[in-house]
Design a protein around this motif. Structure first.
Motif, short mmCIF file in Angstrom:
data_model
loop_
_atom_site.label_atom_id
_atom_site.label_comp_id
_atom_site.label_asym_id
_atom_site.label_seq_id
_atom_site.Cartn_x
_atom_site.Cartn_y
_atom_site.Cartn_z
N SER A 1 0.84 -1.20 0.00
CA SER A 1 0.00 0.00 0.00
C SER A 1 0.87 1.25 0.00
CB SER A 1 -0.91 0.00 1.23
OG SER A 1 -1.69 -1.18 1.28
N LYS A 2 2.01 1.16 0.66
CA LYS A 2 2.98 2.26 0.70
C LYS A 2 4.38 1.65 0.69
CE LYS A 2 -0.01 5.11 3.69
NZ LYS A 2 -0.11 5.75 5.02
N GLY A 3 5.36 2.46 0.30
CA GLY A 3 6.74 2.01 0.33
C GLY A 3 7.14 1.26 -0.92
N ASP A 4 8.36 0.70 -0.89
CA ASP A 4 8.90 0.04 -2.07
C ASP A 4 9.69 -1.20 -1.67
OD1 ASP A 4 9.44 -0.39 -4.72
OD2 ASP A 4 10.72 1.36 -4.99
N ILE A 5 9.83 -2.12 -2.60
CA ILE A 5 10.64 -3.31 -2.42
C ILE A 5 11.66 -3.34 -3.55
CG2 ILE A 5 10.66 -5.84 -2.34
CD1 ILE A 5 7.73 -5.68 -1.38
N LEU A 6 12.94 -3.47 -3.19
CA LEU A 6 14.02 -3.49 -4.16
C LEU A 6 14.68 -4.86 -4.19
CD1 LEU A 6 15.80 -0.11 -3.27
CD2 LEU A 6 13.85 -0.46 -4.80
N ILE A 7 14.98 -5.35 -5.38
CA ILE A 7 15.80 -6.55 -5.56
C ILE A 7 16.97 -6.15 -6.44
CG2 ILE A 7 15.93 -8.87 -6.51
CD1 ILE A 7 13.03 -9.27 -5.78
N SER A 8 18.17 -6.34 -5.91
CA SER A 8 19.40 -5.91 -6.60
C SER A 8 19.33 -4.44 -7.00
CB SER A 8 19.66 -6.79 -7.83
OG SER A 8 19.83 -8.14 -7.44
N GLY A 9 18.73 -3.63 -6.13
CA GLY A 9 18.69 -2.19 -6.32
C GLY A 9 17.56 -1.69 -7.20
N LYS A 10 16.74 -2.59 -7.76
CA LYS A 10 15.66 -2.18 -8.66
C LYS A 10 14.30 -2.44 -8.02
CE LYS A 10 18.35 -3.10 -12.86
NZ LYS A 10 18.40 -3.87 -14.14
N SER A 11 13.39 -1.52 -8.18
CA SER A 11 12.05 -1.66 -7.61
C SER A 11 11.29 -2.80 -8.30
CB SER A 11 11.27 -0.35 -7.77
OG SER A 11 9.92 -0.54 -7.35
N VAL A 12 10.64 -3.63 -7.48
CA VAL A 12 9.81 -4.71 -8.03
C VAL A 12 8.37 -4.59 -7.54
CG1 VAL A 12 11.72 -6.33 -8.30
CG2 VAL A 12 10.43 -6.30 -6.14
N ALA A 13 8.03 -3.48 -6.93
CA ALA A 13 6.70 -3.31 -6.34
C ALA A 13 5.60 -3.50 -7.37
CB ALA A 13 6.57 -1.95 -5.67
N ALA A 14 5.87 -3.12 -8.62
CA ALA A 14 4.86 -3.24 -9.67
C ALA A 14 5.14 -4.41 -10.62
CB ALA A 14 4.80 -1.94 -10.47
N VAL A 15 6.14 -5.23 -10.28
CA VAL A 15 6.50 -6.38 -11.13
C VAL A 15 5.69 -7.59 -10.71
CG1 VAL A 15 8.37 -7.92 -11.85
CG2 VAL A 15 8.83 -5.48 -11.48
N PRO A 16 4.99 -8.27 -11.64
CA PRO A 16 4.20 -9.45 -11.25
C PRO A 16 5.09 -10.59 -10.77
CG PRO A 16 4.26 -9.21 -13.65
CD PRO A 16 4.87 -7.97 -13.07
N SER A 17 4.49 -11.47 -9.99
CA SER A 17 5.26 -12.54 -9.35
C SER A 17 6.02 -13.41 -10.34
CB SER A 17 4.32 -13.41 -8.50
OG SER A 17 3.31 -13.99 -9.32
N TYR A 18 5.40 -13.71 -11.51
CA TYR A 18 6.04 -14.63 -12.45
C TYR A 18 7.25 -14.02 -13.16
CZ TYR A 18 3.24 -12.06 -15.95
OH TYR A 18 2.68 -11.08 -16.73
N ARG A 19 7.50 -12.73 -12.93
CA ARG A 19 8.67 -12.09 -13.53
C ARG A 19 9.75 -11.77 -12.50
NH1 ARG A 19 6.29 -7.75 -17.99
NH2 ARG A 19 5.46 -9.30 -19.45
N ARG A 20 9.61 -12.25 -11.29
CA ARG A 20 10.56 -11.89 -10.24
C ARG A 20 11.70 -12.89 -10.09
NH1 ARG A 20 7.55 -8.65 -5.32
NH2 ARG A 20 6.19 -7.38 -6.65
N ASP A 21 11.69 -13.98 -10.83
CA ASP A 21 12.79 -14.95 -10.82
C ASP A 21 13.12 -15.41 -9.40
OD1 ASP A 21 14.63 -16.63 -11.95
OD2 ASP A 21 16.19 -15.12 -12.14
N GLN A 22 12.11 -15.96 -8.73
CA GLN A 22 12.27 -16.47 -7.38
C GLN A 22 11.74 -17.90 -7.32
OE1 GLN A 22 9.81 -13.60 -5.43
NE2 GLN A 22 11.46 -12.12 -5.12
#
Length: 349
Positions: free
Chosen positions: A62-83
């Motif tokens: 709802s607020k804030g951001d999540i970064l993976i390797s320095g890049k925001s993934v807050a708007a990236v769908p789960s199937y594109r997160r390579d986890q």
């Protein structure tokens, strides 16, 4: 020369997740180092699972951001997160063999058949299931299904592995075996791993660091040893293992310069010694504190004997390792309890 700290691979930046007016996660800031095994621990409703779902991309902040390797993934769908993700119920396809379950994520990534076959055989060997490739999930034990789920999460070589209560469906013996398997695989593959659990023993066994959450926020984060030996709050002390809180008139101790206002004394049950009131005092008696109490209950649990001793209006837990020739005490017997002053910790109330 001091070894430099690994770079943060995952960062929660002031993340809040609201469900209506309720904040499941509130202003969460957390950095996870590359290759680290980090466990998020907490009771039901603490926000630990929501934090994992935010990282997985199954829910959006709802607020804030999540970064993976320095890049925001807050708007990236789960199937594109390579986890890679392992769920509590394993989520294996029941109509596919073990081999086909493992091939599926590779097919979705367009990996060629020959390479798929090679990687499947390789990962089956790594999880000790070489002879089980043609079996259906229903033909496997719980521990074997868990290993297949781990293999499927690892086979595409994702940089991040997420574990959601991975051992919750297993019995105690299998849980202990699988803890060893997970530790081995983490050491071998070196994946940055985030595990969510409510099992304190599991967290202590597996983790490089543990995050203890409460009401959507971090209560304390540290190494397993530091968290257990030096909890910062009464909540952490009671949640991670058992704690004897020494407060009130039953535990009138000498003034201690280490105790700050708003704190209370705590000692772990295994640090408390039990003896008959007239037994000779232990060495360095001047460094120990002691009280007289009455045994309320004694529980035998194989290598450990657990006493509950009533001291005035308080109950003190004692855990001692069973040894031959050891004196035991029954309910109603008077005993002397003592502990080193250096084993007392002061935690925020």
């Amino acid at each position: 020369m001091e070894k430099p700290l690994a770079l943060s691979q995952i960062e929660f930046c002031n993340v809040t997740k609201l469900y209506g007016p309720v904040a499941a996660v509130k202003d969460l800031s957390l950095a996870v180092r590359q290759g680290e095994f980090l466990t998020i621990l907490g009771p039901s409703g603490s926000g630990k699972t929501t934090a994992l779902m935010l990282l997985a991309g199954f829910v959006a902040p709802s607020k804030g951001d999540i970064l993976i390797s320095g890049k925001s993934v807050a708007a990236v769908p789960s199937y594109r997160r390579d986890q890679g993700i392992v769920f509590q119920n394993y989520a294996l396809f029941p109509h596919l063999t073990v081999r086909r379950n493992l091939e599926f994520p590779l097919e979705m990534r367009g990996v060629k058949a020959a390479d798929r076959a090679r990687r499947v055989e390789h990962i089956l060997e790594r999880v000790h299931l070489t002879d089980f490739g043609n079996r259906m999930p229903s033909q496997l034990s719980g521990g074997q299904q868990q290993r297949v789920a781990l293999a499927r999460a690892l086979i595409a070589d994702p940089p991040i592995l997420l574990l959601d209560e991975p051992l919750g469906a297993l019995d105690r013996n299998l849980r202990e075996q699988m803890q060893g398997e997970i530790k081995r695989l983490h050491k071998e593959f070196g994946k940055t791993t985030i595990c969510v659990t409510h099992d304190q023993e599991e967290a202590l066994t597996l983790s490089d660091r543990i995050v203890v959450m409460r009401a959507g926020q971090i209560e304390q984060i540290d190494t397993p040893e530091a968290l257990y030996d030096r909890p910062s709050t009464r909540f952490v002390a009671n949640f991670l293992g058992e704690a004897n809180i020494l407060e009130g008139d039953d535990f009138k101790n000498e003034a201690n310069a280490a105790q700050l206002s708003g704190t209370v004394a705590m000692v772990r049950p295994e640090r408390v010694c039990i003896a008959a009131p007239a037994a000779p005092k232990r060495a360095e008696a001047d460094k120990r504190q002691s009280v007289i109490g009455k045994v309320d209950d004694m529980t035998y649990a194989g290598p450990v004997r657990k006493y509950q001793v009533r001291v005035g209006h308080s109950m003190v837990i004692v855990r001692e390792h069973v040894a031959s020739g050891q004196q035991t005490f029954k309910s109603g017997e008077e005993v002397r309890l003592e502990w080193l002053r250096s084993d007392v910790r002061y935690v925020a109330v």
